[in-house]
Design a protein around this motif. Structure first.
Motif: not given
Length: 499
Positions: A434-440
């Motif tokens: 989930y944290l990998a989506d921070i910029f999108t």
């Protein structure tokens, strides 16, 4: 290599359309070439359905229209569709056991619009179950050539994920198994896999593309878009698939279709590119940061001006998204109960028992997790505390973008904090994914158009994507900025070895 000597799979959408229109190659020959490549690279697990008879029949019809002088703009160009779109001629499973074997009586509007322009369908592509995932590791239906579900392999390193939920689409384009593919983006599911696989993908303004026939995950966020190797190809495809669909999609915008390729070659002189400091803080890996910084210097060389901006509520995007999206999913997926269509448990005692066993058998772990989260935040006593608060912060995130766009024309930054990770590396830690989506996530919550384009390599030689975010209805400007960058660089032309 001279364009005339290129292999068919090395040609983009625009090049193929021109070759086929000039009858230098037939639609049938082109379709056969890509079908052969798809079959030879089944180990990548990109496709979940292929039917050569259907594809070649469409290609023969395209050749007939070309001969009759009634060809569409993309006549005979083959592409494949993410399995979240329903199609009459191919199974539509949304990557789930719940819809195993399902055949739709109609095509999704996006599929139909592309077909109207002459697109030939190669097949259906793997996706995370009901588009829920950041790595395409939660697919629950077998890939072509396999008896069991397979995670699509990143063609740059088969030990790594392709990204999700449109991982199959990204793999197919990157490995030259299709010149283009459809994807859907709820929280970054076009942009992130495009970045991980070194291709170009764009999510338009929410409501630009019809959601009719797209199996719903989160209705206020889901949006269709194209994935291809270049911005030019994405512009052609986006022009074909966008447009109002007011009679069938209540979220469709009453805004006419437009030609997004009209300003591809405009100068970037004076273009203001905003750089949010929140996208460049702790957690961004140095290799990604270096590729992004180099890309921004290229833009400065093309005449753009880099300006600092702030998006102060960026860190709130993850909790907000993972309240709103699961809440909508819990409502949307309630229709899969074993009564109307889809999987039904074989043994049960009464109606309630059938519901329980059907949903327990038909849904995978990630889908169940999000349904439970969504049901919780919508339940009595928690709705006001969680869901309503998340919606208020969502409006504030949109306001942050509105303020930023008073100072710049586009916003740029990384797509993800790192390059693609190893398959299985985050399988036991969903929060890490989930944290990998921070910029999108912020652009998705605001309903803004966003895209990814390859701008370099990071750890292990893996692709790095630059994210460009535009103001509402600013797709043409986004594509112009991406195209001019791609005219000055060759990152989008690079292909993984072994394909």
């Amino acid at each position: 290599m001279n364009d005339s000597n290129k292999a068919l799979h090395d040609l983009g959408v625009a090049e193929l359309a021109a070759r086929i229109a000039a009858r230098e190659v037939s639609a049938v020959e082109t379709a056969r070439h890509f079908l052969d490549r798809a079959n030879r690279h089944q180990d990548l697990a990109a496709y979940v359905a292929i039917d050569p008879e259907v594809t070649l029949a469409q290609a023969r019809a395209a050749d007939a229209r070309i001969a009759a002088g009634t060809a569409g703009r993309l006549e005979g160009v083959p592409m494949a569709h993410k399995d979240i779109f329903v199609t009459r001629d191919f199974p539509s499973t949304a990557g789930s056991k719940m819809l195993a074997g399902y055949r739709s009586p109609f095509d999704a509007t996006v599929v139909a619009k592309l077909a109207e322009q002459g697109i030939v369908t190669l097949g259906k592509l793997s996706c995370d179950e009901f588009a829920m995932g950041s790595a395409n590791e939660s697919v629950a239906v077998p890939a072509v050539g396999s008896a069991t579900p397979q995670t699509p392999k990143n063609p740059w390193d088969r030990a790594r994920v392709a990204g999700g939920s449109s991982g199959g689409s990204a793999v197919a384009v990157a490995a030259r198994l299709a010149p283009a593919a459809t994807g859907t983006d709820t929280g970054g599911s076009i942009r992130q896999p495009a970045a991980f696989c070194g291709i170009t993908g764009i999510k338009p303004t929410y409501g630009r593309a019809s959601r009719y026939g797209m199996v719903a995950y989160a209705s206020s966020l889901d949006q269709a878009g194209p994935m291809a190797r270049s911005a030019e190809d994405c512009a052609l495809l986006l022009s074909a698939l966008c447009g109002p669909d007011l009679d069938r999609d209540s979220t469709s915008l009453d805004r006419p279709a437009e030609d997004f390729s009209r300003s591809l070659n405009d100068s970037l002189e004076g273009l203001r590119i905003g750089i949010p400091k929140e996208f460049f803080g702790e957690g961004l890996q140095p290799d990604v940061r270096a590729a992004i910084d180099a890309a921004l210097k290229t833009y400065e060389g093309l005449g753009a001006k880099i300006v600092p901006v702030t998006l102060p509520r960026t860190e709130l995007a993850i909790p907000v998204y993972y309240i709103i999206a699961p809440a909508e999913a819990s409502s949307n997926l309630s229709r899969f109960d074993g009564v109307k269509f889809g999987h039904r448990a074989e043994h049960y005692t009464d109606l309630l028992d059938m519901y329980k066993k059907t949903r327990a058998e038909g849904f995978g772990d990630e889908v169940k997790r999000r349904i439970m989260i969504g049901t919780y935040v919508l339940s009595h006593g928690y709705y006001d505390a969680y869901y309503l608060q998340a919606q208020k912060i969502r409006r504030m995130i949109a306001d942050d973008f509105r303020n930023a766009f008073t100072q710049c024309d586009l916003i740029a930054g990384p797509v993800a904090p790192s390059v693609a990770w190893k398959i299985g590396e985050k399988a036991d830690d969903p929060v890490a994914s989930y944290l990998a989506d921070i910029f999108t996530l912020p652009a998705s919550l605001a309903g803004l158009p966003g895209m990814s384009l390859p701008v370099g390599s990071g750890e292990g030689g893996m692709p790095v994507g630059l994210q460009l975010i535009g103001n509402y209805f600013g797709e043409a400007r986004l594509l112009n900025a991406a195209h001019r960058f791609q005219q000055a660089t060759d990152f989008h032309l690079r292909a993984p070895e072994g394909v």
